[in-house]
Each structure stands twice: as C-alpha cells, then as structure tokens.
Design an enzyme around this catalytic site. Sequence first.
Site, mmCIF file in Angstrom:
data_model
loop_
_atom_site.group_PDB
_atom_site.id
_atom_site.type_symbol
_atom_site.label_atom_id
_atom_site.label_comp_id
_atom_site.label_asym_id
_atom_site.label_seq_id
_atom_site.Cartn_x
_atom_site.Cartn_y
_atom_site.Cartn_z
ATOM 1 N N ASP A 42 -4.580 -5.103 -5.403
ATOM 2 C CA ASP A 42 -3.619 -5.826 -6.504
ATOM 3 C C ASP A 42 -3.627 -6.971 -6.973
ATOM 4 O O ASP A 42 -2.827 -7.830 -7.440
ATOM 5 C CB ASP A 42 -2.212 -6.245 -5.317
ATOM 6 C CG ASP A 42 -1.726 -4.800 -4.523
ATOM 7 O OD1 ASP A 42 -2.362 -3.922 -4.794
ATOM 8 O OD2 ASP A 42 -0.899 -5.242 -3.705
ATOM 9 N N LYS A 140 0.575 2.356 -4.623
ATOM 10 C CA LYS A 140 1.439 2.244 -3.291
ATOM 11 C C LYS A 140 2.511 1.534 -3.714
ATOM 12 O O LYS A 140 2.764 0.802 -4.483
ATOM 13 C CB LYS A 140 0.434 1.761 -2.257
ATOM 14 C CG LYS A 140 0.160 0.143 -2.668
ATOM 15 C CD LYS A 140 -0.905 -0.472 -1.920
ATOM 16 C CE LYS A 140 -0.973 -1.703 -2.311
ATOM 17 N NZ LYS A 140 0.121 -2.911 -2.445
ATOM 18 N N CYS A 185 -0.296 -7.757 1.136
ATOM 19 C CA CYS A 185 -1.201 -6.496 0.934
ATOM 20 C C CYS A 185 -2.771 -6.762 1.452
ATOM 21 O O CYS A 185 -3.175 -5.595 2.051
ATOM 22 C CB CYS A 185 -1.137 -6.232 -0.473
ATOM 23 S SG CYS A 185 0.577 -5.764 -0.798
HETATM 24 C C1 VGL Z 1 2.402 -8.085 -2.669
HETATM 25 C C2 VGL Z 1 4.613 -8.926 -1.720
HETATM 26 C C3 VGL Z 1 5.230 -7.668 -2.495
HETATM 27 C C4 VGL Z 1 0.947 -8.243 -2.268
HETATM 28 C C5 VGL Z 1 3.145 -6.791 -2.913
HETATM 29 O O1 VGL Z 1 0.265 -7.577 -3.263
HETATM 30 O O2 VGL Z 1 0.469 -9.061 -1.271
HETATM 31 N N1 VGL Z 1 3.181 -9.156 -1.831
HETATM 32 N N2 VGL Z 1 4.136 -6.836 -2.970
#
Ligand code: VGL
Length: 240
Positions: A42, A140, A185
């Site tokens: 991410d 995802k 994540c």
């Molecule tokens: C994430 C919060 C919400 C992450 C993704 O990538 O850690 N955190 N969505």
Amino acid sequence: MLVRRQVLAMLGTTALATLAPAALFAATSIKPDDASALLVIDVQNCFLPGGSLAVKEGEQVVPVINKMAKAFANVVMTQDWHTPGHVSFASVHAGKKPFETVDLPYGKQVLWPDHCVQGTDGAALSKDLSIPHAELIIRKGFHKDVDSYSAFLEADGKTSTGLAGYLRGRKIKRVFVAGLATDFCVAWTALDARKAGFEVYVVEDACRGIDTQGSLAKAWADMAKAGVKRIQSGDIAASA
Ligand code: VGL
Ligand code: ZN
C-alpha cells in the site's frame, strides 16, 4: 574465580571476532533467493503526505523500498482499493468520526477517512516507487461491505485474495513485508502469511505506522508471538 564455561565463552568470542569477521557478517546478512518475495504494501498517495490518510513519515519508506527491491527476484505490490462508500469509511456511518470503531458482522472495524477509492489519484501507487520488475499487483478491500488490511485474507477471515495460491504456485517460501501501515496492512499481511505457512520477515525501517489507540505496540507484540522476524533493510544483502 572464572569457571571453565566462562573462560571457554570468552575465548570463543575473541577467536570469532579476530579470526572470522567476514563469516560473522555473512551469518547476519540475509540473501533473498528465488523462493523469497518482497511484498510492498500500500505505498499509495492516500497514505503519503497530502493524502487523506497520510501516515507520518510515510514517504521515507520509498527510497528504502526501492533500494531493497533490487535484491529481490520476486516483488509483489498491493493496493488498498475501496469502492466509493466503503464500509470502512467513517463517512457512511451516521454520527461516527474517523478512528472511532463500529461493530460489523465480522467484528470490530476501525473507521477511516475516505481513502484509496478505486481509480482515483489517491489510490495510485506512489510515482516515486521504482520497481519495474514487480511481477504482480494485488488489490484488496474491493468488496463494499468487507475491509481487507491483509493482502491474503479479507477481514471476514475467510475470503481469500488469492495471494497465498499465487505465491505457492511460484514456489515462494519466504516473504519480506514492507510498506504502509506497519500496524494495519503490514501487520495483518505478516500474520496471515505466517498462518499460510510462509517464513515471514517484516523490514522495520521500510515501514511506518498509523499508531491509533496503541495499535503499533500491539502489532509488534502480535507479530513476535506469531514468529514474524523483525529485521532492518541493512540486514538484507545488497543484490539478488
Ligand atoms: C490501511 C487503514 C485503512 C493500511 C488501509 O494500508 O494500513 N490502513 N486501510
Ligand atoms: Zn483501507
């Protein structure tokens, strides 16, 4: 008086330090092989400075990851990839604010600012990532009513993203996890990778955390308990 055991221990240390520094160094340097994959989690605009869910110092992971990726024959990247009005967004829960929680059918859900909406610039991977040989990008969190911090399993605990099958199909045994955010994540991915039977390393200086309500300390504790190895990017040998 020194007991025999202590004398032997002292001799051992001295002998190793003076005679075999190269061997000692090699023993602590990890060399990714063809059965290793780097999972870059991410590294998207929403989680970087100026993004809607910016992670403190998030941009600092980019050069570390770019450098480290050169040592890996296999690199997989992920993208958080939500529908508009996703269930993890505080904006769809009346009276709720970001970082509060709500009980959903699959358990407790932390609520977030709207982020990583499919096809938006915020959901794009950072343009500063430089990993042309990355072989797979897995998305995802694309089911409107279920979140997915983990790159392996959605938050319902049963819907697979297919990543474990992909990695097994590619004969990967070890995964190294880096990116954003350490306590969501990255941690959930590392924990699910352990559950799926992989050897797992989290590269601490290649990650940054959100740290809400003690989440960062809890994540490291959970990962240690699950047998996730906590390393630094400098522990990895420089090239493949
Ligand atoms: C994430 C919060 C919400 C992450 C993704 O990538 O850690 N955190 N969505
Ligand atoms: Zn998300």
